[in-house]
Design a protein around this motif. Sequence first.
Motif, PDB file in Angstrom:
ATOM      1  N   THR A  34       0.831  -1.203   0.000  1.00 46.16           N
ATOM      2  CA  THR A  34       0.000   0.000   0.000  1.00 46.16           C
ATOM      3  C   THR A  34       0.863   1.249   0.000  1.00 46.16           C
ATOM      4  O   THR A  34       0.567   2.211  -0.713  1.00 46.16           O
ATOM      5  N   VAL A  37       2.253   1.680  -3.550  1.00 51.33           N
ATOM      6  CA  VAL A  37       1.245   2.132  -4.512  1.00 51.33           C
ATOM      7  C   VAL A  37       0.837   3.576  -4.222  1.00 51.33           C
ATOM      8  O   VAL A  37       0.685   4.387  -5.143  1.00 51.33           O
ATOM      9  N   ILE A  85      -5.405   4.575  -7.730  1.00 50.96           N
ATOM     10  CA  ILE A  85      -4.772   3.453  -7.029  1.00 50.96           C
ATOM     11  C   ILE A  85      -5.328   2.131  -7.551  1.00 50.96           C
ATOM     12  O   ILE A  85      -4.579   1.184  -7.811  1.00 50.96           O
ATOM     13  N   THR A  88      -3.868   1.463 -10.933  1.00 48.88           N
ATOM     14  CA  THR A  88      -2.463   1.078 -10.812  1.00 48.88           C
ATOM     15  C   THR A  88      -2.325  -0.369 -10.353  1.00 48.88           C
ATOM     16  O   THR A  88      -1.550  -1.145 -10.923  1.00 48.88           O
ATOM     17  N   VAL A  89      -3.087  -0.755  -9.330  1.00 49.44           N
ATOM     18  CA  VAL A  89      -3.041  -2.144  -8.838  1.00 49.44           C
ATOM     19  C   VAL A  89      -3.514  -3.097  -9.927  1.00 49.44           C
ATOM     20  O   VAL A  89      -2.912  -4.157 -10.140  1.00 49.44           O
ATOM     21  N   ILE A  92      -0.698  -3.523 -12.446  1.00 48.71           N
ATOM     22  CA  ILE A  92       0.401  -4.324 -11.883  1.00 48.71           C
ATOM     23  C   ILE A  92       0.013  -5.793 -11.839  1.00 48.71           C
ATOM     24  O   ILE A  92       0.789  -6.672 -12.244  1.00 48.71           O
TER      25      ILE A  92
END
Length: 132
Positions: A34, A37, A85, A88-89, A92
């Motif tokens: 966390t 990120v 976020i 982005t996660v 990834i």
Amino acid sequence: MKETKGFVAEFKAFIARGNVLDMAVGIIIGSAFTAIVTSLVNDIIMPIVGVIIGGIDFSGLKVTVGSAAINYGVFIQAIINFLLIALTVFIIIKALSKAKRKQAEEPVEEEPAPTPEVELLTEIRDLLSKRD
């Protein structure tokens, strides 16, 4: 008193189970992830988004009702941060899944076929072991 011993024994059994330890490790790694990120979003992505949208900062937007201030801009900024976020996660995880699939698809090297000499030596060994 007997109930307390039973409770303590159950608690020890619960803590000693493997899935609880796995969960604890997951929470610790999740906390560290966390932070990574959040830094990626706040320090890399948000400045780029800020340039693209002309440096608009929603966190200063508010409405005053009497002596109370309703900071709806902070809420809008939190929604934008959440979406960035999450995106982005997602990117990834998608990249890691693709790499994992690609690695799984790679052919496993098979052992080369034995040479005629090795086959002959194997036959001789087998015949000698039957003889004894």
